[in-house]
Design a protein around this motif. Structure first.
Motif, PDB file in Angstrom:
ATOM      1  N   TRP A  54       0.835  -1.204   0.000  1.00  0.00           N
ATOM      2  CA  TRP A  54       0.000   0.000   0.000  1.00  0.00           C
ATOM      3  C   TRP A  54       0.871   1.256   0.000  1.00  0.00           C
ATOM      4  O   TRP A  54       0.551   2.253  -0.649  1.00  0.00           O
ATOM      5  CB  TRP A  54      -0.908  -0.006   1.224  1.00  0.00           C
ATOM      6  CG  TRP A  54      -1.634   1.303   1.388  1.00  0.00           C
ATOM      7  CD1 TRP A  54      -2.645   1.793   0.611  1.00  0.00           C
ATOM      8  CD2 TRP A  54      -1.363   2.302   2.375  1.00  0.00           C
ATOM      9  NE1 TRP A  54      -3.026   3.041   1.055  1.00  0.00           N
ATOM     10  CE2 TRP A  54      -2.260   3.371   2.150  1.00  0.00           C
ATOM     11  CE3 TRP A  54      -0.461   2.389   3.428  1.00  0.00           C
ATOM     12  CZ2 TRP A  54      -2.276   4.512   2.927  1.00  0.00           C
ATOM     13  CZ3 TRP A  54      -0.486   3.531   4.218  1.00  0.00           C
ATOM     14  CH2 TRP A  54      -1.373   4.571   3.968  1.00  0.00           C
ATOM     15  N   PHE A  55       2.003   1.223   0.729  1.00  0.00           N
ATOM     16  CA  PHE A  55       2.922   2.363   0.691  1.00  0.00           C
ATOM     17  C   PHE A  55       3.378   2.653  -0.730  1.00  0.00           C
ATOM     18  O   PHE A  55       3.524   3.819  -1.121  1.00  0.00           O
ATOM     19  CB  PHE A  55       4.155   2.089   1.564  1.00  0.00           C
ATOM     20  CG  PHE A  55       3.884   2.080   3.037  1.00  0.00           C
ATOM     21  CD1 PHE A  55       2.697   2.575   3.558  1.00  0.00           C
ATOM     22  CD2 PHE A  55       4.821   1.576   3.923  1.00  0.00           C
ATOM     23  CE1 PHE A  55       2.439   2.572   4.915  1.00  0.00           C
ATOM     24  CE2 PHE A  55       4.582   1.573   5.281  1.00  0.00           C
ATOM     25  CZ  PHE A  55       3.388   2.069   5.785  1.00  0.00           C
ATOM     26  N   TYR A  56       3.608   1.611  -1.517  1.00  0.00           N
ATOM     27  CA  TYR A  56       4.121   1.753  -2.872  1.00  0.00           C
ATOM     28  C   TYR A  56       3.025   2.041  -3.909  1.00  0.00           C
ATOM     29  O   TYR A  56       3.350   2.223  -5.085  1.00  0.00           O
ATOM     30  CB  TYR A  56       4.850   0.473  -3.294  1.00  0.00           C
ATOM     31  CG  TYR A  56       6.214   0.289  -2.659  1.00  0.00           C
ATOM     32  CD1 TYR A  56       7.107   1.340  -2.545  1.00  0.00           C
ATOM     33  CD2 TYR A  56       6.608  -0.960  -2.183  1.00  0.00           C
ATOM     34  CE1 TYR A  56       8.350   1.176  -1.983  1.00  0.00           C
ATOM     35  CE2 TYR A  56       7.866  -1.145  -1.616  1.00  0.00           C
ATOM     36  CZ  TYR A  56       8.721  -0.068  -1.517  1.00  0.00           C
ATOM     37  OH  TYR A  56       9.960  -0.245  -0.960  1.00  0.00           O
ATOM     38  N   ASP A  57       1.777   2.057  -3.515  1.00  0.00           N
ATOM     39  CA  ASP A  57       0.701   2.254  -4.473  1.00  0.00           C
ATOM     40  C   ASP A  57       0.903   3.566  -5.230  1.00  0.00           C
ATOM     41  O   ASP A  57       1.094   4.623  -4.621  1.00  0.00           O
ATOM     42  CB  ASP A  57      -0.652   2.274  -3.747  1.00  0.00           C
ATOM     43  CG  ASP A  57      -1.809   2.287  -4.707  1.00  0.00           C
ATOM     44  OD1 ASP A  57      -2.255   3.405  -5.087  1.00  0.00           O
ATOM     45  OD2 ASP A  57      -2.273   1.207  -5.098  1.00  0.00           O
ATOM     46  N   PRO A  58       0.889   3.517  -6.574  1.00  0.00           N
ATOM     47  CA  PRO A  58       1.182   4.739  -7.337  1.00  0.00           C
ATOM     48  C   PRO A  58       0.114   5.812  -7.213  1.00  0.00           C
ATOM     49  O   PRO A  58       0.390   6.996  -7.448  1.00  0.00           O
ATOM     50  CB  PRO A  58       1.307   4.237  -8.778  1.00  0.00           C
ATOM     51  CG  PRO A  58       0.508   2.974  -8.807  1.00  0.00           C
ATOM     52  CD  PRO A  58       0.659   2.358  -7.453  1.00  0.00           C
ATOM     53  N   GLY A  59      -1.116   5.428  -6.827  1.00  0.00           N
ATOM     54  CA  GLY A  59      -2.191   6.403  -6.738  1.00  0.00           C
ATOM     55  C   GLY A  59      -2.362   6.988  -5.350  1.00  0.00           C
ATOM     56  O   GLY A  59      -2.232   8.204  -5.149  1.00  0.00           O
ATOM     57  N   SER A  60      -2.641   6.129  -4.372  1.00  0.00           N
ATOM     58  CA  SER A  60      -2.931   6.600  -3.016  1.00  0.00           C
ATOM     59  C   SER A  60      -1.900   6.138  -2.000  1.00  0.00           C
ATOM     60  O   SER A  60      -2.162   6.180  -0.797  1.00  0.00           O
ATOM     61  CB  SER A  60      -4.320   6.089  -2.586  1.00  0.00           C
ATOM     62  OG  SER A  60      -4.362   4.656  -2.621  1.00  0.00           O
ATOM     63  N   GLY A  61      -0.746   5.710  -2.449  1.00  0.00           N
ATOM     64  CA  GLY A  61       0.267   5.206  -1.534  1.00  0.00           C
ATOM     65  C   GLY A  61       0.892   6.301  -0.682  1.00  0.00           C
ATOM     66  O   GLY A  61       0.927   7.475  -1.052  1.00  0.00           O
ATOM     67  N   LEU A  62       1.400   5.892   0.458  1.00  0.00           N
ATOM     68  CA  LEU A  62       1.991   6.836   1.401  1.00  0.00           C
ATOM     69  C   LEU A  62       3.208   7.537   0.812  1.00  0.00           C
ATOM     70  O   LEU A  62       3.370   8.754   0.946  1.00  0.00           O
ATOM     71  CB  LEU A  62       2.372   6.097   2.687  1.00  0.00           C
ATOM     72  CG  LEU A  62       3.090   6.919   3.757  1.00  0.00           C
ATOM     73  CD1 LEU A  62       2.188   8.035   4.292  1.00  0.00           C
ATOM     74  CD2 LEU A  62       3.565   6.021   4.892  1.00  0.00           C
ATOM     75  N   PHE A  63       4.095   6.784   0.155  1.00  0.00           N
ATOM     76  CA  PHE A  63       5.335   7.369  -0.341  1.00  0.00           C
ATOM     77  C   PHE A  63       5.076   8.447  -1.391  1.00  0.00           C
ATOM     78  O   PHE A  63       5.670   9.538  -1.345  1.00  0.00           O
ATOM     79  CB  PHE A  63       6.238   6.277  -0.908  1.00  0.00           C
ATOM     80  CG  PHE A  63       6.759   5.330   0.124  1.00  0.00           C
ATOM     81  CD1 PHE A  63       6.865   5.708   1.452  1.00  0.00           C
ATOM     82  CD2 PHE A  63       7.140   4.040  -0.217  1.00  0.00           C
ATOM     83  CE1 PHE A  63       7.348   4.846   2.418  1.00  0.00           C
ATOM     84  CE2 PHE A  63       7.627   3.165   0.738  1.00  0.00           C
ATOM     85  CZ  PHE A  63       7.726   3.569   2.057  1.00  0.00           C
ATOM     86  N   ASN A  64       4.197   8.168  -2.339  1.00  0.00           N
ATOM     87  CA  ASN A  64       3.922   9.162  -3.374  1.00  0.00           C
ATOM     88  C   ASN A  64       3.193  10.372  -2.801  1.00  0.00           C
ATOM     89  O   ASN A  64       3.403  11.507  -3.266  1.00  0.00           O
ATOM     90  CB  ASN A  64       3.090   8.544  -4.494  1.00  0.00           C
ATOM     91  CG  ASN A  64       3.947   7.757  -5.468  1.00  0.00           C
ATOM     92  OD1 ASN A  64       5.149   7.998  -5.599  1.00  0.00           O
ATOM     93  ND2 ASN A  64       3.345   6.806  -6.163  1.00  0.00           N
ATOM     94  N   ASN A  65       2.347  10.160  -1.798  1.00  0.00           N
ATOM     95  CA  ASN A  65       1.666  11.300  -1.173  1.00  0.00           C
ATOM     96  C   ASN A  65       2.651  12.196  -0.438  1.00  0.00           C
ATOM     97  O   ASN A  65       2.557  13.433  -0.502  1.00  0.00           O
ATOM     98  CB  ASN A  65       0.595  10.802  -0.196  1.00  0.00           C
ATOM     99  CG  ASN A  65      -0.623  10.265  -0.918  1.00  0.00           C
ATOM    100  OD1 ASN A  65      -0.903  10.651  -2.063  1.00  0.00           O
ATOM    101  ND2 ASN A  65      -1.359   9.372  -0.266  1.00  0.00           N
ATOM    102  N   VAL A  66       3.619  11.584   0.260  1.00  0.00           N
ATOM    103  CA  VAL A  66       4.612  12.381   0.981  1.00  0.00           C
ATOM    104  C   VAL A  66       5.523  13.103   0.004  1.00  0.00           C
ATOM    105  O   VAL A  66       5.819  14.301   0.170  1.00  0.00           O
ATOM    106  CB  VAL A  66       5.419  11.475   1.940  1.00  0.00           C
ATOM    107  CG1 VAL A  66       6.584  12.248   2.541  1.00  0.00           C
ATOM    108  CG2 VAL A  66       4.526  10.930   3.043  1.00  0.00           C
TER     109      VAL A  66
END
Length: 316
Positions: free
Chosen positions: A150-162
């Motif tokens: 889920w962290f790596y999810d390109p849409g709603s993942g934590l990493f991309n959001n941060v």
């Protein structure tokens, strides 16, 4: 006046005339003890042989057979090994595994040592920090991988959001063949370094404080103290953990299986995942056993060479 002597009691009779009680021989006692020990040991050896050694022997036999584990097996000799070396995916799997091992050692091996060195200087809240570091080890591997997925999810993942907060991304962590392997290594490093950190911390406690004091008197800085005092004292522990990490990274399976299934474009296909495909997707149990035998042989050879090369570490 003559001294009167008391009459001799039966207990004062000379030992020469007393009847001898036969004593058991030491040889007989030792033999009985060995027999008793073997009687206790035999059930353990039988159970160990049944569940440990017999599967190894059985797997070696299957590597020379054509079988589906239901119908009678057919002896095919080295055909499974020939088919294995003719498969182009073997080279891909070996190459990906070596990349995982190399990057895992480059990123995942020094990280626990550096973190342990930093934590060894902490006095307040040390127990809390150790709990937080070891927490990923307690989390079941599948749960940890699904969380990171889920962290790596390109849409709603934590990493991309941060990263989006600072104008970076979004990144296709697992969907790109260029970053998928690195993403797996980051998660496996996070999940497995807690145990190594605690081992390093326990070993650091045994380093004599006089050594650090002597280097401080000589005016050595923190990096010189680490290089000339801490690392030499931890040499045997570092060597053992390095060997353990080598073996674990060569046998990586859970991360590529759950994260990517070996994709994209087989960029995360590893040797153990290829064995899984041979056995449970293609039904080629002979090829799976043959590749397993080759991998075990390579690990045994690697371990023997490594232990011989680092034999002096435990004595110096």
């Amino acid at each position: 006046m003559a001294l009167l002597t008391p009459p001799r009691r039966p207990a004062d009779v000379s030992k020469e005339h007393a009847p001898r009680v036969p004593q058991p021989s030491r040889r007989g006692t030792g033999a009985r003890r060995q027999l008793t020990a073997w009687l206790f040991l035999v059930p353990t050896l039988l159970i160990f042989g049944l569940f440990a050694w017999w599967p190894i022997v059985r797997g070696l036999l299957i590597s020379f057979q054509k079988t589906n584990l239901v119908e009678p097996a057919v002896w095919v000799g080295l055909d499974n090994f020939r088919a294995l070396f003719d498969d182009p995916l073997l080279g891909t799997a070996v190459g990906n595994t070596l990349v995982f091992v190399g990057l895992g050692l480059l990123i995942g091996f020094p990280a626990p040592l550096i973190l342990a060195a930093v934590m060894s200087t902490v006095r307040r809240g040390a127990g809390v920090y150790r709990f937080l570091v070891y927490l990923p080890v307690v989390i079941p591997p599948v749960v940890a991988i699904l969380l990171w997925k889920w962290f790596y999810d390109p849409g709603s993942g934590l990493f991309n959001n941060v990263l989006g907060k600072v104008g970076l991304g979004p990144y296709s962590w697992l969907e790109s063949s260029d970053s998928a392997m690195l993403s797996l290594i980051l998660e496996s490093t996070w999940a497995g370094m807690g145990g190594a950190v605690l081992i390093y911390l326990a070993a650091m406690v045994g380093i004599p404080g006089e050594l650090y004091e002597a280097t401080e008197v000589d005016g050595a800085g923190i990096w010189r103290r680490i290089w000339h005092v801490m690392l030499p004292q931890l040499r045997s522990v570092i060597g053992l953990l390095l060997l353990v990490q080598l073996i674990n990274t060569v046998q990586v399976f859970t991360e590529p299986y759950i994260f990517t299934g070996g994709g994209p474009e087989n960029s995360t296909l590893t040797v153990l995942l290829l064995i899984f495909r041979y056995a449970f997707q293609d039904g080629e149990y002979g090829q799976a056993a043959a590749l397993s035998f080759l991998m075990v042989s390579a690990l045994a050879l690697l371990s023997a060479v490594y232990l011989r090369a680092t034999r002096s570490w435990s004595t110096s």
